[in-house]
Every structure is written in structure tokens, then in C-alpha cells.
Design an enzyme around this catalytic site. Structure first.
Site, mmCIF file in Angstrom:
data_model
loop_
_atom_site.group_PDB
_atom_site.id
_atom_site.type_symbol
_atom_site.label_atom_id
_atom_site.label_comp_id
_atom_site.label_asym_id
_atom_site.label_seq_id
_atom_site.Cartn_x
_atom_site.Cartn_y
_atom_site.Cartn_z
ATOM 1 N N LYS A 1 1.004 -1.241 -0.230
ATOM 2 C CA LYS A 1 -0.041 0.130 -0.028
ATOM 3 C C LYS A 1 0.996 1.381 0.102
ATOM 4 C CE LYS A 1 -1.671 2.718 2.985
ATOM 5 N NZ LYS A 1 -1.743 4.045 2.223
ATOM 6 N N GLU B 1 10.359 15.793 15.293
ATOM 7 C CA GLU B 1 10.704 15.983 13.806
ATOM 8 C C GLU B 1 9.657 16.645 13.388
ATOM 9 O OE1 GLU B 1 9.741 12.136 11.658
ATOM 10 O OE2 GLU B 1 11.751 12.479 10.823
ATOM 11 N N GLU C 1 10.274 1.360 10.469
ATOM 12 C CA GLU C 1 11.327 2.457 10.321
ATOM 13 C C GLU C 1 10.626 3.867 10.500
ATOM 14 O OE1 GLU C 1 14.466 2.662 9.842
ATOM 15 O OE2 GLU C 1 14.613 0.542 9.668
ATOM 16 N N CYS D 1 13.967 10.926 6.415
ATOM 17 C CA CYS D 1 13.931 10.556 7.857
ATOM 18 C C CYS D 1 15.462 10.755 8.478
ATOM 19 C CB CYS D 1 13.689 9.203 7.875
ATOM 20 S SG CYS D 1 12.829 8.436 6.662
#
Ligand code: UN1
Length: 493
Positions: free
Chosen positions: A176, A383, A251, A285
């Protein structure tokens, strides 16, 4: 001209969703550019895809791995031939500049070649037995049907990190892709099917996390879920996988740091901070969202870094003169705006950027630098996933390391110094999954493990040979050819 309609890919065929609904894929640099309509799928589509993958697993698992690998080689050749076209599609849907989307396709090529090579290795161990006339070895088994859920920032590279080791190990897949960038994954999945995968081995279902992702990971036939995305969603996935003891590879976020010592080559460090902080519009990331600089060079560094950030040309990534593209969508733009407000309210000094650009055309935001940031501030802890870099002063190497490690994430870190002792010391002390010396926090290569510690991951690594451990189970095999009962641990004499 009507926008093309892209279908799901299930059991080797392109099929419309049972829901009859679609969603739009638009260019983040130009909202009037409608790239295509994708299937807004639901649980029934997921069931079909998982059923196809379950059936295909029965034979794919026993196809010799070198034969499986040949499909990957053929796909790599097509990717090479179509690299430019695939990169253009990707820039149009994701926004990052063409040079970077070419790199993204190249990463899929690299992974295809690397994993195809593994088709002739997939090494286990042979090892002596503690008993005479007994033989020991380990072999890898595939896990089964794998559900892969991938993000929008590396729309082909990250699917390749998951799909290709999964396939070479003998698993079957339902993927997906992110709803912001379904086309690149669709291109990749179709190309792999055309390269000769048997029907049902690799299936793609597009749609939202709630409508596709949730039923996919909840399906009892799915044995492994591999996800790249936010820590918040990763935590939910981990909980959803727990009752069925599914393999769950996560992750997630990062708050990566570049440490710059007094003796660093400052021009090199500035180059690294511009690329690490503003490459992919900071939406990696591994983006260098924190720069910790030792006092003696702090002013000089900040001036040079600011000049370079202000000079970056922001715009549509298809224009070769452009160096930084837009943010992916309106929500991400609001997140960035919100963090800039937070930074200012916390008392950090905004030295450049801090504003939206070219209102109306796309989701553009100026490269933004905060100086004199306190490591405890939210902009230095959370983040942001945008072109916002926090510059933090420090007194010493030890101080830099302490600040560097002082976050909840542990993906990537780097140091700029000419002192080899300092570099090795920092390498040992930084608790991150990736570490660079005299290079920014980005630039991972496919044959090394990729991932991180703390809230970045749950102990696995993607890429490299580590990926094989994600997508296979070990079987330890003992063959006794003594023709008598031999008891391990007991028959010692
Ligand atoms: C990411 O940071 O989201 O290391 C992936 C790099 C790329 C992959 C990055 N090869 O920069």
C-alpha cells in the site's frame, strides 16, 4: 484531457476497486496539475489481494532463489532504460528536484541488482556438531504474505527496499503506497510484474491508511508488516501486530544531527548542512535538522550557512535551475508553519526563511534556519519534516555528543572534524543506526543496513544483508548419520 485512471494490481491484473471510488494525485508544485486518479480501495480489495498473495506463495516459495532473482535483474534493466521517464513522474507527484528523483530510481536499480545477486547466495551457516557423525546447518525460509506500507518521500526507493528482499527470499507481497505518491510505486510494481513475476506474487492496493492499511495488517493471512513512516503510526501498527505475533518491522522518525568541531573544514561542513538540511526540502527521515557547532567557529559557520540557504532557488523540481522543491501537501506546510511559530515563541532566533513562498501555485516554503537554539526546545527535539534547521552552539566534543544523543530518536548523525581521534570517539558514542564522518546525515547506500535506535525503529534494519533477516526465518537443521541415538548436552564421553 481527462486524467488517467490507475487501477489496483491484483493477481497480475489491473482491476478497479470494489468501492467504485477514486482519489486524486496532484502535483505539489502546481496544484492545477492533476496527475491521475487512483483507486480509493477498501477492505474487500485488500481481501482479494491477500488471497492472491496467499495462493501465489504456495509455488513462489519453492521457485529456486536464483530464478526469482532473474526477475529482479530484468526489472533492473527496464528501470535503467526508463529512468528519466520514471524520475519525471516522481518529481511531478512528489515535488523533489529531478536530480534527486533520478537518485531515487537509481536506488531501486541498486537494490534490484544487489538483491538479485543475493538470489545466488542467501547464505546460511554450516557448523560442526558437538556429537560425532552429525551435521549442522541453517537455511532461510520465507515468512509468507508480507504487507508493505510505504511513505511518500522516497516513492520508489523505499518500496524497493522492502519489495525486493521480500521477493528474493520467496515471500509474496501486498503493498500500500502513500496516497500522496502512488504513481511511482504503481510504475515499479507494474514493471516488476512485466519482468516476469507469476500472478499474485506482488500486488498493489491504493488508498488510505484507515481503509486499506488497517484491514491489511489485521488480515490473519498476513505474516509480516513492514512500515516506514511516523513514530505515531508505527506505534499503532506495532500494537495491531502484537496479538497475532506478526513480524513487524518499523522505520520511523529521526532528529538527526551534524556536529561541527572547531577544526572542521568549514566550507565542506556548510556544503553538507545545505544538502543534509534542505535536500528533499528537509523531508527525509535522515534530514540534518540539527547542527551543533563549537563556539570558535559558530558565527562564521552561521553566516556562511545562512547565505547559502537564502540563495537556494525554490520552485518546480522539473525546472533544472531549481534546487529545492515544495513540501508534499498542505498539511505538511501547516506543520512547518506551526513549528516555526513554536520556535519563535520558545525564543529561538529566526535568521532566514520562516515564510511561505509563491502562495497559490504549490506548497512552497523558504529554507529556514533558527540560531542560538537551546537543545531542549521543541524545534530541537521533534521531527518537523520540512526545510527547518536548528543551529545549536556547544563548547566541546563531549558537549556536542551529549546534545546529539539528547533526543528520542537515533537514526543518523555526522561529525565534521580533521581530528581522527575525535571522529572515532564520536562514532563510538553516538547512539544512532547510521554515522558519517565529514559527510552529512544523508546518503545511505543500499548494501549497508539502514535504520535506527530508540523511537526510530524496533530493532530491525532495512537494506543491506540485514534486509534478508527481516524477510526470512531461520531453520536450524541437524542431520545425524551415526545410526544411533545421540543426545545433545548429555552424551559427552
Ligand atoms: C530517508 O531518509 O527518508 O540516505 C531515506 C539517503 C537515501 C535514503 C533516505 N539513500 O539519503
Amino acid at each position: 484531457m481527462a486524467a488517467p485512471v490507475y487501477l489496483n494490481i491484483i493477481n497480475g491484473r489491473e482491476v478497479a476497486s470494489r468501492t467504485g471510488q477514486t482519489f486524486e494525485n496532484r502535483n505539489p508544485a502546481d496544484k492545477s496539475d492533476l496527475i491521475g486518479l487512483f483507486q480509493n480501495s477498501g477492505a474487500e480489495d485488500v481481501r482479494c489481494a491477500v488471497a492472491a498473495a496467499t495462493e501465489a506463495f504456495r509455488s513462489w516459495r519453492n521457485v529456486p532463489a536464483p530464478r526469482r532473482a532473474e526477475v529482479l535483474y530484468r526489472a533492473a534493466q527496464t528501470l535503467v532504460a526508463r529512468k528519466e521517464e520514471l524520475a519525471c513522474d516522481m518529481t511531478r507527484e512528489m515535488g523533489k528536484v529531478l536530480e534527486e528523483t533520478r537518485g531515487d530510481v537509481q536506488e531501486a536499480i541498486d537494490m534490484a541488482l544487489f538483491m538479485a545477486g543475493e538470489g545466488r547466495r542467501l547464505y546460511g551457516q554450516t557448523t560442526p556438531s558437538e556429537l560425532p557423525d552429525k551435521f549442522c546447518m541453517t537455511v532461510r525460509m520465507p515468512v509468507g504474505v508480507c504487507a508493505l506500507i510505504t511513505p511518500w518521500n522516497f516513492p520508489m526507493a523505499i518500496p524497493s527496499w522492502k519489495i525486493l528482499p521480500a521477493l528474493v527470499c520467496g515471500n509474496t507481497v501486498v503493498i500500500k503506497p502513500a496516497t500522496d505518491t502512488p504513481l511511482s510505486c504503481w510504475n515499479f510494481v507494474r514493471l516488476l510484474n512485466e519482468a516476469g513475476l507469476p500472478p499474485g506474487v506482488l500486488n498493489l492496493v491504493t488508498g488510505s491508511g484507515a481503509r486499506v492499511g488497517e484491514p491489511l495488517m489485521a488480515d490473519p493471512a498476513v505474516r509480516l508488516v513492514s512500515f516506514t513512516g511516523s513514530t505515531e503510526v508505527g506505534r499503532r501498527i506495532s500494537q495491531a501486530c502484537a496479538p497475532g505475533f506478526k513480524h513487524c518491522n518499523l522505520e520511523m522518525g529521526g532528529k538527526n544531527v551534524i556536529l561541527i568541531l572547531d577544526d572542521a573544514n568549514l566550507d565542506l561542513a556548510v556544503d553538507g548542512c545545505v544538502w543534509g538540511g534542505f535536500g528533499t526540502t528537509g523531508q527525509r527521515c535522515t534530514a540534518a535538522s540539527r547542527v551543533v557547532v563549537q563556539e570558535d567557529v559558530y558565527r562564521l559557520f552561521l553566516d556562511r550557512f545562512t547565505d547559502r540557504a537564502e540563495a537556494l532557488r525554490v520552485g518546480n523540481g522539473l525546472d533544472p535551475a531549481v534546487q529545492m522543491g515544495p513540501l508534499i501537501n498542505e498539511k505538511q506546510l501547516h506543520t512547518v508553519e506551526e513549528y516555526v511559530r513554536i520556535g519563535q515563541a520558545e525564543g529561538a532566533r529566526l535568521v532566514c526563511g520562516g515564510r511561505r513562498l509563491a502562495e497559490g501555485a504549490g506548497w512552497f516554503y523558504a529554507p529556514t534556519i533558527f540560531a542560538d537554539v537551546d537543545p531542549a526546545m521543541r524545534i530541537a527535539q521533534e521531527e518537523i519534516f520540512g526545510p527547518v534547521v536548528s543551529v545549536i552552539p556547544c563548547q566541546s566534543l563531549e558537549h556536542a555528543i551529549e546534545i546529539g544523543n539528547g533526543v528520542n530518536y537515533g537514526l543518523s548523525a555526522s561529525i565534521y572534524t580533521r581530528d581522527i581521534n575525535a571522529a572515532f570517539h564520536a562514532m563510538r558514542e553516538m547512539y544512532t543506526g547510521i554515522f558519517y564522518v565529514n559527510a552529512p546525515t544523508i546518503g545511505a547506500e543500499v548494501h549497508l543496513p539502514f535504520g535506527g535506535t530508540k523511537e526510530t525503529g524496533n530493532g530491525h534494519r532495512e537494506s543491506g544483508l540485514a534486509a534478508l533477516d527481516q524477510f526470512s526465518e531461520w531453520k536450524s537443521v541437524y542431520v545425524d548419520y551415526s545410526n544411533r541415538l545421540q543426545r545433545a548436552q548429555i552424551d559427552k564421553d
